[in-house]
Write a protein that holds these residues in place. Structure first.
Motif, PDB file in Angstrom:
ATOM      1  N   UNK A   1       0.828  -1.208   0.000  1.00 18.02           N
ATOM      2  CA  UNK A   1       0.000   0.000   0.000  1.00 18.02           C
ATOM      3  C   UNK A   1       0.865   1.261   0.000  1.00 18.02           C
ATOM      4  N   UNK A   2       1.885   1.276   0.865  1.00 16.89           N
ATOM      5  CA  UNK A   2       2.751   2.467   0.958  1.00 16.89           C
ATOM      6  C   UNK A   2       3.405   2.760  -0.382  1.00 16.89           C
ATOM      7  N   UNK A   3       3.875   1.704  -1.028  1.00 15.88           N
ATOM      8  CA  UNK A   3       4.553   1.861  -2.301  1.00 15.88           C
ATOM      9  C   UNK A   3       3.616   2.504  -3.335  1.00 15.88           C
ATOM     10  N   UNK A   4       2.362   2.064  -3.335  1.00 18.37           N
ATOM     11  CA  UNK A   4       1.379   2.584  -4.287  1.00 18.37           C
ATOM     12  C   UNK A   4       0.999   4.030  -3.930  1.00 18.37           C
ATOM     13  N   UNK A   5       0.825   4.264  -2.621  1.00 19.19           N
ATOM     14  CA  UNK A   5       0.398   5.607  -2.170  1.00 19.19           C
ATOM     15  C   UNK A   5       1.370   6.698  -2.585  1.00 19.19           C
ATOM     16  N   UNK A   6       2.660   6.345  -2.549  1.00 23.70           N
ATOM     17  CA  UNK A   6       3.692   7.309  -2.895  1.00 23.70           C
ATOM     18  C   UNK A   6       3.522   7.865  -4.295  1.00 23.70           C
ATOM     19  N   UNK A   7       2.872   7.084  -5.138  1.00 21.10           N
ATOM     20  CA  UNK A   7       2.714   7.514  -6.539  1.00 21.10           C
ATOM     21  C   UNK A   7       1.402   8.269  -6.752  1.00 21.10           C
TER      22      UNK A   7
ATOM     23  N   UNK B   1      -2.142  11.913  -2.859  1.00 23.15           N
ATOM     24  CA  UNK B   1      -2.888  11.997  -1.596  1.00 23.15           C
ATOM     25  C   UNK B   1      -2.190  12.908  -0.575  1.00 23.15           C
ATOM     26  N   UNK B   2      -0.856  12.821  -0.515  1.00 28.70           N
ATOM     27  CA  UNK B   2      -0.119  13.624   0.475  1.00 28.70           C
ATOM     28  C   UNK B   2      -0.153  15.115   0.139  1.00 28.70           C
TER      29      UNK B   2
ATOM     30  N   UNK C   1       8.974  10.381  -0.086  1.00 28.73           N
ATOM     31  CA  UNK C   1       7.582  10.720  -0.448  1.00 28.73           C
ATOM     32  C   UNK C   1       7.023   9.677  -1.424  1.00 28.73           C
TER      33      UNK C   1
ATOM     34  N   UNK D   1       5.775   6.505   0.057  1.00 31.19           N
ATOM     35  CA  UNK D   1       4.563   6.489   0.879  1.00 31.19           C
ATOM     36  C   UNK D   1       4.515   7.439   2.053  1.00 31.19           C
ATOM     37  N   UNK D   2       5.625   8.173   2.323  1.00 29.63           N
ATOM     38  CA  UNK D   2       5.587   9.138   3.432  1.00 29.63           C
ATOM     39  C   UNK D   2       4.672  10.297   3.030  1.00 29.63           C
ATOM     40  N   UNK D   3       3.761  10.642   3.930  1.00 30.46           N
ATOM     41  CA  UNK D   3       2.787  11.672   3.605  1.00 30.46           C
ATOM     42  C   UNK D   3       3.364  13.079   3.812  1.00 30.46           C
TER      43      UNK D   3
END
Lengths: 188, 243
Positions: free
Chosen positions: A156-162, A165-166, B223, B226-228
């Motif tokens: 999940x983290x790997x996908x979120x980075x792309x 969202x942040x 980032x 996955x770091x927000x």
């Protein structure tokens, strides 16, 4: 199954069936987004599974090249049957049957010729990660999303980075300068 | 010992250990490992002059579970080495009561008309409970939801309202209880740890004469794993670091 969830799934199934018949892929994708609200709120298997199914089908139907495979017509027929049966089961409030029908739909994928089968399985696997990131985007924590979808936080983290969202304004909660000042202080 | 007895606990812990503590959630460990920067934790740990802790639930997420998979098995082995070297310490306190209480509360703060929104999971909340238990300096967490609950609970409500397309309200009584139990918790991310690592010169060997690019590279690296942290925050950091 919660009454509201049932109502929403039934609605999505009917509209998705229409969209597939009309080859309206954009609408199919939008319907998959709609299912995400329920998945975020109720976090039940029914809502998350239907979100993954509809999103995956939107991806599969988007790829015109898949239709050249010999077993495509079998897949298409199975999917239409799945929708008909699932709608009927929910209309009759037969949740046990509905669960079996969903399970069987996944199983029919394994009857396809190897290449098409592997493509479709990959799409379904990718859809889980995609939906995980969307659930997080809806405000559910990464840990909770991993728990709901049975995924690893690494994936999940790997996908979120792309994703962006942040970068959403709500995500910024403190001045970054102050935060760094604090960290410097504890490392002195 | 209940969380309401924290002042006593704080005095006790400071008296017993005299050591500082940072508590890591799964996210920052994952981001740092995936960005090949977890090694900085060794030097940061020495400089910190205290202990870096993880809970059992976090260990399960970053070591035990991935050890049984093919895809992240090596990463799990790599992280285990940090435990073996005591760079990361496994907290052996039983925080079941505190964790369950905080979990129950945190998952009943945000509500739609009919449902409590269950936004949090045990591992994240156990880390928070450990921060209080140890009177730690900070919780290191890379994902945004828990950070928003701790620092800007109204922001999280607005986000939920916008994304769910339904009216979301805050149960003020549960939020107050939650805030009373956790007290003042400092939250930091892997990105801030890396800025300090950068300032300490731990990454200088990679600079090749261009420290601005180095800082940009490590922050974007974490980032993208996955770091927000937002692009704007990265831009600000680079600016106030004088580049």
């Amino acid at each position: 199954m919660e009454e509201e969830v049932k109502k929403d799934i039934l609605d999505v199934l009917k509209k998705s069936l229409e969209a597939i018949k009309k080859e309206d892929i954009v609408n199919l994708r939008e319907l998959s987004n709609h299912t995400l609200h329920d998945a975020s709120i109720y976090q039940d298997d029914y809502s998350t599974t239907i979100a993954i199914i509809i999103y995956s089908l939107s991806k599969v139907f988007e790829r015109v090249s898949y239709r050249e495979y010999k077993s495509w017509s079998m897949f298409y027929k199975n999917i239409l049957e799945f929708f008909d049966k699932a709608i009927k089961a929910l209309e009759e409030d037969n949740i046990e049957d509905y669960e079996v029908i969903v399970h069987d739909m996944f199983n029919t994928i394994y009857d396809l010729e190897p290449k098409l089968r592997d493509y479709i399985i990959n799409v379904f696997q990718g859809a889980r990660i995609h939906k995980a990131s969307r659930l997080h985007e809806h405000g559910v924590s990464v840990g909770r999303v991993a728990e709901i979808l049975g995924l690893s936080e690494f994936e999940i983290m790997d996908y979120l980075g792309k994703t962006g969202i942040a970068d959403v304004e709500f995500s910024i909660t403190r001045d970054v300068r102050e935060r760094i000042k604090f960290v410097r202080g504890i490392f002195k | 010992m209940s969380l309401l007895e924290q002042p006593f606990r704080k005095a006790l812990m400071e008296g017993v250990t005299g050591k500082k503590a940072l508590v890591f959630d799964s996210g920052p460990i994952i981001s740092l490992v995936m960005d090949n920067l977890a090694w900085t934790l060794r030097a940061l740990n020495k400089k910190f002059n205290g202990d870096f802790y993880i809970t059992n639930e976090v260990k399960r997420e970053v070591i035990d579970k991935p050890l049984t998979s093919k895809r992240f098995k090596f990463e799990a082995m790599y992280i285990k080495e940090f435990l073996d070297e005591h760079v990361l310490k496994l907290a052996d306190e039983d925080l079941t009561v505190e964790t369950n209480r905080l979990l129950r509360l945190s998952n009943s703060i945000y509500k739609t008309r009919t449902e409590d929104l269950k936004l949090f999971q045990k591992a994240e909340i156990e880390s928070l409970a450990l921060v209080k238990h140890l009177n730690a300096e900070a919780l290191v967490v890379d994902e945004r939801t828990l950070r928003m609950l701790i620092e800007e609970p109204e922001n999280l409500k607005e986000l939920l309202n916008k994304k769910l397309g339904r009216k979301v309200t805050i149960d003020s009584s549960n939020l107050k209880q939650f805030q009373k139990l956790i007290g003042d918790v400092n939250v930091i991310r892997s990105s801030e740890l890396l800025v300090v690592a950068f300032e300490l010169g731990l990454l200088d060997k990679y600079a090749d004469g261009n420290k601005r690019e180095l800082l940009d590279g490590i922050l974007w690296g974490v980032k993208l794993r996955g770091c927000s942290i937002s692009s704007e925050e990265i831009y600000k950091i680079i600016k106030f670091e004088g580049f």
